[in-house]
Structures are given as C-alpha cells and as structure tokens.
Design an enzyme around this catalytic site. Structure first.
Site, PDB file in Angstrom:
ATOM      1  N   GLN A  11      -8.013  -5.422   9.730  1.00 31.26           N
ATOM      2  CA  GLN A  11      -7.056  -4.533  10.291  1.00 31.26           C
ATOM      3  C   GLN A  11      -7.585  -3.665  11.359  1.00 31.26           C
ATOM      4  O   GLN A  11      -5.894  -3.039  11.443  1.00 31.26           O
ATOM      5  CB  GLN A  11      -5.149  -4.224   9.874  1.00 31.26           C
ATOM      6  CG  GLN A  11      -4.278  -5.692   8.891  1.00 31.26           C
ATOM      7  CD  GLN A  11      -3.269  -5.139   8.210  1.00 31.26           C
ATOM      8  OE1 GLN A  11      -2.870  -5.157   9.297  1.00 31.26           O
ATOM      9  NE2 GLN A  11      -3.765  -4.843   6.795  1.00 31.26           N
ATOM     10  N   LYS A  47       0.823  -1.217  -0.108  1.00 29.70           N
ATOM     11  CA  LYS A  47       0.048   0.163  -0.176  1.00 29.70           C
ATOM     12  C   LYS A  47       0.545   1.038   0.161  1.00 29.70           C
ATOM     13  O   LYS A  47       0.729   2.047  -0.427  1.00 29.70           O
ATOM     14  CB  LYS A  47      -0.418   0.277   1.125  1.00 29.70           C
ATOM     15  CG  LYS A  47      -0.521   0.602   2.506  1.00 29.70           C
ATOM     16  CD  LYS A  47      -1.563   0.411   3.411  1.00 29.70           C
ATOM     17  CE  LYS A  47      -0.779   0.583   5.278  1.00 29.70           C
ATOM     18  NZ  LYS A  47       0.089   1.580   5.136  1.00 29.70           N
ATOM     19  N   THR A  48       2.051   1.352   0.662  1.00 27.82           N
ATOM     20  CA  THR A  48       2.732   2.655   0.535  1.00 27.82           C
ATOM     21  C   THR A  48       3.386   3.361  -0.756  1.00 27.82           C
ATOM     22  O   THR A  48       3.291   4.102  -1.034  1.00 27.82           O
ATOM     23  CB  THR A  48       3.934   1.890   1.753  1.00 27.82           C
ATOM     24  OG1 THR A  48       3.681   2.279   3.123  1.00 27.82           O
ATOM     25  CG2 THR A  48       4.830   3.224   1.620  1.00 27.82           C
ATOM     26  N   ARG A  73       1.829 -10.742   9.946  1.00 26.33           N
ATOM     27  CA  ARG A  73       2.764 -10.448  10.234  1.00 26.33           C
ATOM     28  C   ARG A  73       4.500 -11.349   9.761  1.00 26.33           C
ATOM     29  O   ARG A  73       5.605 -11.033   9.248  1.00 26.33           O
ATOM     30  CB  ARG A  73       4.213 -10.188  11.554  1.00 26.33           C
ATOM     31  CG  ARG A  73       2.861  -8.902  12.668  1.00 26.33           C
ATOM     32  CD  ARG A  73       2.266  -7.927  11.945  1.00 26.33           C
ATOM     33  NE  ARG A  73       1.349  -8.124  10.418  1.00 26.33           N
ATOM     34  CZ  ARG A  73       1.319  -6.846   9.755  1.00 26.33           C
ATOM     35  NH1 ARG A  73       1.630  -6.497   9.361  1.00 26.33           N
ATOM     36  NH2 ARG A  73      -0.309  -7.419   9.351  1.00 26.33           N
ATOM     37  N   ASP A 106      -4.180   7.711   5.057  1.00 19.28           N
ATOM     38  CA  ASP A 106      -3.709   6.447   5.267  1.00 19.28           C
ATOM     39  C   ASP A 106      -4.792   5.831   6.279  1.00 19.28           C
ATOM     40  O   ASP A 106      -4.821   6.584   6.802  1.00 19.28           O
ATOM     41  CB  ASP A 106      -2.280   6.419   5.527  1.00 19.28           C
ATOM     42  CG  ASP A 106      -1.202   4.837   5.341  1.00 19.28           C
ATOM     43  OD1 ASP A 106      -2.575   4.172   4.619  1.00 19.28           O
ATOM     44  OD2 ASP A 106      -0.199   4.591   6.209  1.00 19.28           O
ATOM     45  N   GLU A 107      -4.646   4.563   6.224  1.00 22.27           N
ATOM     46  CA  GLU A 107      -4.649   3.218   7.673  1.00 22.27           C
ATOM     47  C   GLU A 107      -5.802   4.431   8.178  1.00 22.27           C
ATOM     48  O   GLU A 107      -6.883   4.248   9.309  1.00 22.27           O
ATOM     49  CB  GLU A 107      -3.201   3.625   9.064  1.00 22.27           C
ATOM     50  CG  GLU A 107      -2.392   3.209   8.286  1.00 22.27           C
ATOM     51  CD  GLU A 107      -2.043   1.651   8.641  1.00 22.27           C
ATOM     52  OE1 GLU A 107      -3.269   0.661   8.883  1.00 22.27           O
ATOM     53  OE2 GLU A 107      -1.813   0.969   8.536  1.00 22.27           O
TER      54      GLU A 107
END
Length: 678
Positions: free
Chosen positions: A253, A32-33, A614, A222-223
């Site tokens: 998330q 995503k970044t 993770r 973002d987020e």
C-alpha cells in the site's frame, strides 16, 4: 485486566512482543489500528510508564482515533497538574512531535520559541515575493512548481528533482537559501522544516537528542511504508540505542512515492535492525474472498515486495462486475444507473456506495450524471473550509497578532477591511523592507520610512501599528486576566468592521450572510483550545498550531447524511465501502502515462490494489472506448492491470440490465428507470 482473547494468533503475537525491533506487516483490512492500540495498552499493563511510549502516525484524525481507543483500554490517570502528561502515552503525527520538541529547544538553533508555522498559501506568498525581486521583466515562473520542488528537495533530497522541468529546477536551486532566510527572518518555519530542524537539533545538540531518547523509550510508527528519508532519520536517531521500535505498515500500500515516501524504509528494515522480528497480519476482516483473491493476483506481479496473501472468512461473495462503455459520459450514466438500481431494488443506501477514480478531472462527468439523476454525493477534495477567504483573513489576523513580522499574514490583512493602506502604499512599504532587510512591520514602525508618505497615509500606518500593538499587549501582558477566547475574537472582528465588510463584498445579502455565518462557526470553536485559565496569547498559539498541523481539514470529514462518495484512489487509503465502483481503468490513466517515463509502474499497481481492497461486498470496474480530453474524444485502451485479474472472478456486466440511453431526455431517463424498477 486487558483481554487479548479477542485477537487472532498473529495479532496477539504482535501485541505481546513489546521489546526490541518489530515489523508488523499489516495487510489491508487486517485490524492494524486494533493491534496498535492493544499493544500500547498491553505495554502499560506490563509496567511500561505511559510517558515513555510514543506512537507516531501521519494524520491528526488517525492520532485522535488511536488516543481515544487507548484511553478506553487503559485506566484513567488519577493525577492532575504539571506531570499529568506523563501519565498518558504520546500519540501524534510526525509534525506534531517535532513541534513539541522544537518548542522546548529551538532557541538553540537561533529561533524564538513562539515561531509560527507557515501553511501552503503563506509559503507561496514568500516564494512569490522572492521571485518578484529576482525575476527579469516579463519573465514568468510558476511559484507553485517552485514551492513543490523546494518541498521535494527537503523530503527526498536531490534525487527528488530528477524529473523536474529544467528551468523550474534551476530557479528552485537558486532561491533555496533566500526562501529559508525569508522564513527565518519572520521567525517562521514551514511543514518540512519541522522535521529538518529537529534533525539539525539532534545532530548539533546531542543533549537534546538524549533528552528525547530518555523520554521516548518505546516508539511505534504507523503507516511506515509512507515515511520519507527525513522521517526515517528521525525515527532511527530516536531508537537506534534502545532498539525498542515497532513499525506497522504494508509495502503493498505504498502509493506516495511522488511526495517522497521511501518504500525501502520498510523493505530494507533489516539493514538497520538485523534482529527485527516480523509478524504478518493476513486475515482480512473487510472483504469477500473473491475481492481478496483478485487483489492478491494483481499485487503479486510486483517483483520487490514482502510476500503476503490476504484471506477472509466472509465467504466468496459476488463476482467482480466488468463494464465497457463507449464514452466517459456513458460510463458516468451507467455507474449512476447501477447506484440507483442498488438503492431501489436492493435497498443499498447512497452512503454505502463509493466511486473511485485516478485523477481529479474524472469527477466532472460523474458529478454531472449524479446531479442529473438527483443523486446526493460528497466529493472529497472540494474547496477546503480553511481555504475560504474569510477564514484565511481571520487566521492571518491571529498570526499577525502573534508575530507581526510575518509579512505574508500582515500583507493579507493590512487593508482588510479598508483602512487607508492601499496597494500602492503596501508596495512602497514592502520595497522599504527589502532595502532595510527587515519586515514590512518594521518598516511601518520606522519614522524614516513613514515620513516619506503623505500625512493621511502616515496616520493610517500609525493607526494600524497602534492597533496591532494594543492587541498584542492585551494578549501577552504578564498577569493579564484570562477571558473567553471566543468572545474576544468575535468582538475584535466586529469592532474593525470585518463582518460588515464581508456582507458588503458580496453581490447579494444571502451570500454575504453565508460568509459571516461560516466565520462565526469558526470563532464559535475557539473556547475549546487551551485551558480556560490560560492567557489569551497562549490559547491563541495553541489554536493556530492545531489549525496549521491539521492536514485533513474539512475535506477529510465524512459526508453528512446519505450520499455517494466520490474520491480519488490516493485519498481512499484507510477507508472502506460496502459497494465500490472503480472507473477509468484505461492505459494512461491507470497506470498513469507518467509512470512509464518515471519508472513507477509498481506504484501504479499498488494504487490499483489499494482501490480494489476498499470494497467490502461488491466491486464494479469499468473502462471506456473513448474519453474526452480538451473537448475532443480520444481513443482509449484497457488498463494492462485488467489482464492480471483472474478471469473466473469476473462477470461481464456491460449490457446486463442496460436500457437504451437517450441523452437528450436527461432526468426523464432516470425517472423512467426508477419507474421500471419500482
């Protein structure tokens, strides 16, 4: 020319859709970044003025990383000077954005532009001060609980207090206005105020809102699943006219409901932007197929979610290892044994391995086992560098120079080092400030107050006021000669005897020298703040603003060298590790016992999903038959989430390769294990 060929089809679609509302559903590890930074660069290439682009995220670390990536993808601005800022997009946190806006417009709300931002310890000091004034003799109220609830009120409204203790709730409601007035009197705001005051500014002064809308014509968040009610209102006000809003997030998330995050902001986006275009990023570049299949199987049990399924081209990989241990101490030793086996037999470094757990208390047996085994580790969540006494003293001095009416900071340093202003003296000054409804500093300047003290004490008060005023004059005098920020700070600390006082305060020379060394490290970073030609006062404000807004602080830094990472599940979001051990998968820990009362089982499942995703190469999950609580062994039951994992993906690793453990041997046992492997 920006090359978009390196993006997969969904990523490219997200990058090329630059007008109108867009929801990018970015699953864990889907890049995503990369998409966000390419999208900003693509907008600039397509003719959007950089100064009209706003990118908002939650941490300074993420904002810095995005800014660096965008800088690499876009040409360097050729212009310098006053308008140079318009040649780069604004990429910052919500709080930093609001500081920018308030520095320009806060005078419309009755504050001065040089307002200070209280950190948690200063907020706590303000709450304690109010409680001391209104509490009955012998009455004890936890100021931490009060402050936490005040914050939840601001971020989540009245519903945030549903599960609060009745007495705490009543006290928090009672002091809300007093707390806000106390901060306003010191020309101070707290973190939550930054957003709430900006919202108030926009509602009461439409011209300020229009100015911000005109500047920020393309907004990316973002987020987005982590936004709270106030943050949603801010974004909605900025974008509801031009509709150029792009939000990036993953409802699977969303794990911060306890601090006000509203998953509905993402799930119900169509209510506010019916024409929103949805792009799903499902190709994962982090984990094996086995790990992703397990994560998908767990999260699909949450009823209210946007359907998505992660997939990978990295191959199936190893099965997930499942371990059952008799006690938490045995679990800790078992995990360390596996870490050391991987290091010596498979050449997996410590730095490639991480242990994840639900609560901070679980780290104790793990740390004991790691120390016994001689394994280097890095615990994320230890004492922050900024929580050290000497650092807090230094920052309090700087804040006092900027705003001497900041009672919390002034009271901290008034007699540090000792200068004849005893606790009794400061208590009398504090009482006088209450009576006159002013600050402690105002009381120190008032002859009607100071003449009530004995001559020696009065001289000490006057000397302190003279010191503060002299320093403020140096910092704020118009046309003063700019000088090295670092050299000035180092000199004033030495002149007031603070370094020597630090050394004297410790029992041994080494401890004192360590404290001085740590403070000098902080002072040594000052010259990087502000421009070299700016007045000291301006550079000081820049430094304090940056420090206060930097929420990651020391605990977010990656460990130096080769070390195993110990980290809570809440702290691990956004990170990745080749080899992951999730411990304590027991009912009552995950899901937490509170979740059944508070109705947050879905969020607990999302927390497990975050932990699982993770892992890049291998995943080991363990639980105990019993666990110590308050010194007593308490029976445990496996987490119900374990039943949601597909059995064909699991491998029982409870006894595989285990050797009889003699607890009494301690390090001898680890040495024997290493010898056997070698």
């Amino acid at each position: 020319m920006l090359n978009l060929n390196s993006l997969n089809p969904e990523q490219r679609q997200a990058v090329e859709t630059i007008r109108g509302p867009v929801l990018i559903l970015a699953g864990a590890g889907t890049g995503k970044t990369r998409v966000i930074t390419f999208r900003i660069a693509h907008m600039i290439e397509r003719g959007v003025a950089p100064g009209h682009i706003l990118g908002v995220t939650f941490t300074n670390k993420a904002a810095r990383e995005m800014q660096e990536r965008v800088n690499k993808l876009t040409p360097r601005p050729k212009k310098t000077g006053a308008n140079a800022a318009d040649l780069r997009p604004t990429i910052c946190t919500f709080h930093s954005l609001c500081v920018r806006i308030l520095r320009q417009h806060i005078e419309k709300l009755g504050y001065k532009r040089n307002f200070v931002i209280y950190d948690e310890s200063e907020q706590l000091g303000a709450v304690k001060k109010i409680l001391a004034q209104i509490s009955a003799k012998g009455e004890k109220t936890d100021p931490h609980a009060i402050l936490a609830l005040l914050s939840r009120y601001k971020n989540g409204g009245e519903r945030a207090a549903v599960f609060a203790d009745a007495s705490v709730k009543a006290m928090a409601e009672h002091i809300r206005k007093r707390y806000e007035s106390a901060l306003h009197a010191c020309n101070a705001v707290d973190f939550d105020d930054l957003i709430l005051l900006t919202l108030r500014l926009f509602h009461e002064h439409p011209d300020a809102l229009e100015a911000c809308r005109a500047k920020y014509r393309y907004v990316m968040v973002d987020e987005y699943q982590d936004t709270n009610a106030a943050q949603f209102d801010l974004v909605h006000l900025l974008t509801r006219e031009h509709r150029n809003l792009c939000v990036v997030g993953d409802d699977d998330q969303s794990i911060y409901g306890w601090r006000g995050a509203e998953i509905a902001n993402l799930l119900d986006l169509e209510k506010h932007f019916p024409e929103v275009k949805i792009v799903k990023l499902e190709q994962n570049y982090r984990s094996t197929t086995t790990i992703l299949t397990a994560a998908n199987a767990v999260i699909k049990n949450n009823a209210r979610r946007r359907a998505k399924s992660l997939w990978s081209q990295k191959g199936h990989g190893a099965k997930i290892a499942m371990c059952t241990y008799e006690t938490d101490e045995e679990e800790a030793r078992g995990v360390v044994e596996k870490i050391e086996f991987a290091r010596m037999a498979q050449r997996v470094s410590w730095g490639q391995q991480a242990i994840l757990f639900r609560t901070n208390q679980q780290s104790r047996p793990l740390e004991t086992a790691l120390r016994t085994g001689g394994v280097r580790y890095h615990l994320i969540g230890g004492q922050s560098f900024f929580d050290r006494r000497e650092i807090k003293d230094f920052l309090a001095y700087l804040k006092t120079f900027i705003n001497p009416h900041d009672d919390v900071s002034l009271l901290r340093i008034a007699n540090t080092p000792a200068r004849g202003l005893s606790d009794v003296t400061m208590e009398r000054l504090l009482a006088a400030s209450h009576e006159r409804k002013g600050s402690v500093y105002a009381a120190m300047q008032n002859p009607a107050v100071t003449t009530t003290f004995q001559a020696r004490t009065r001289e000490s008060i006057e000397a302190f006021v003279e010191f503060v005023e002299r320093t403020r004059a140096l910092l704020h005098a118009p046309g003063n000669t700019p000088q090295a920020f670092q050299a000035w700070a180092d000199r004033f600390l030495d002149e007031i005897g603070y370094y020597e006082d630090l050394r004297r305060s410790e029992k041994n020379v080494e401890a004192g020298d360590n404290r001085v060394r740590g403070l000098k490290e902080m002072v040594g970073t000052l010259d990087q703040y502000g421009t070299a030609t700016a007045p000291l006062g301006e550079r000081l404000e820049t430094f304090l603003e940056d420090v206060t807004l930097d929420s990651e602080r020391e605990e977010e830094k990656e460990s130096a060298g080769d070390a195993v990472t110990l980290i809570t599940m809440h702290s691990c979001k956004g990170l990745e590790y080749p080899h992951v051990y999730i411990v304590g998968l027991e009912d009552g820990l995950l899901p937490h016992s509170r979740s059944k009362v508070e109705g947050t089982m879905d969020e607990e499942r999302r927390l497990f999903y975050v932990a699982v995703t993770r892992a890049m190469l291998t995943l080991t999950i363990s639980h105990c038959v019993s666990r110590k609580k308050y010194g007593q062994a308490m029976p445990c039951h496996p987490s119900p989430f374990l039943k949601e994992l597909p059995p064909e993906l699991l491998e029982d690793d409870s006894t595989k390769g285990k050797q009889p453990v003699d607890v009494a041997k301690g390090k001898d046992w680890f040495a024997a294990m290493r010898a056997a492997i070698e």
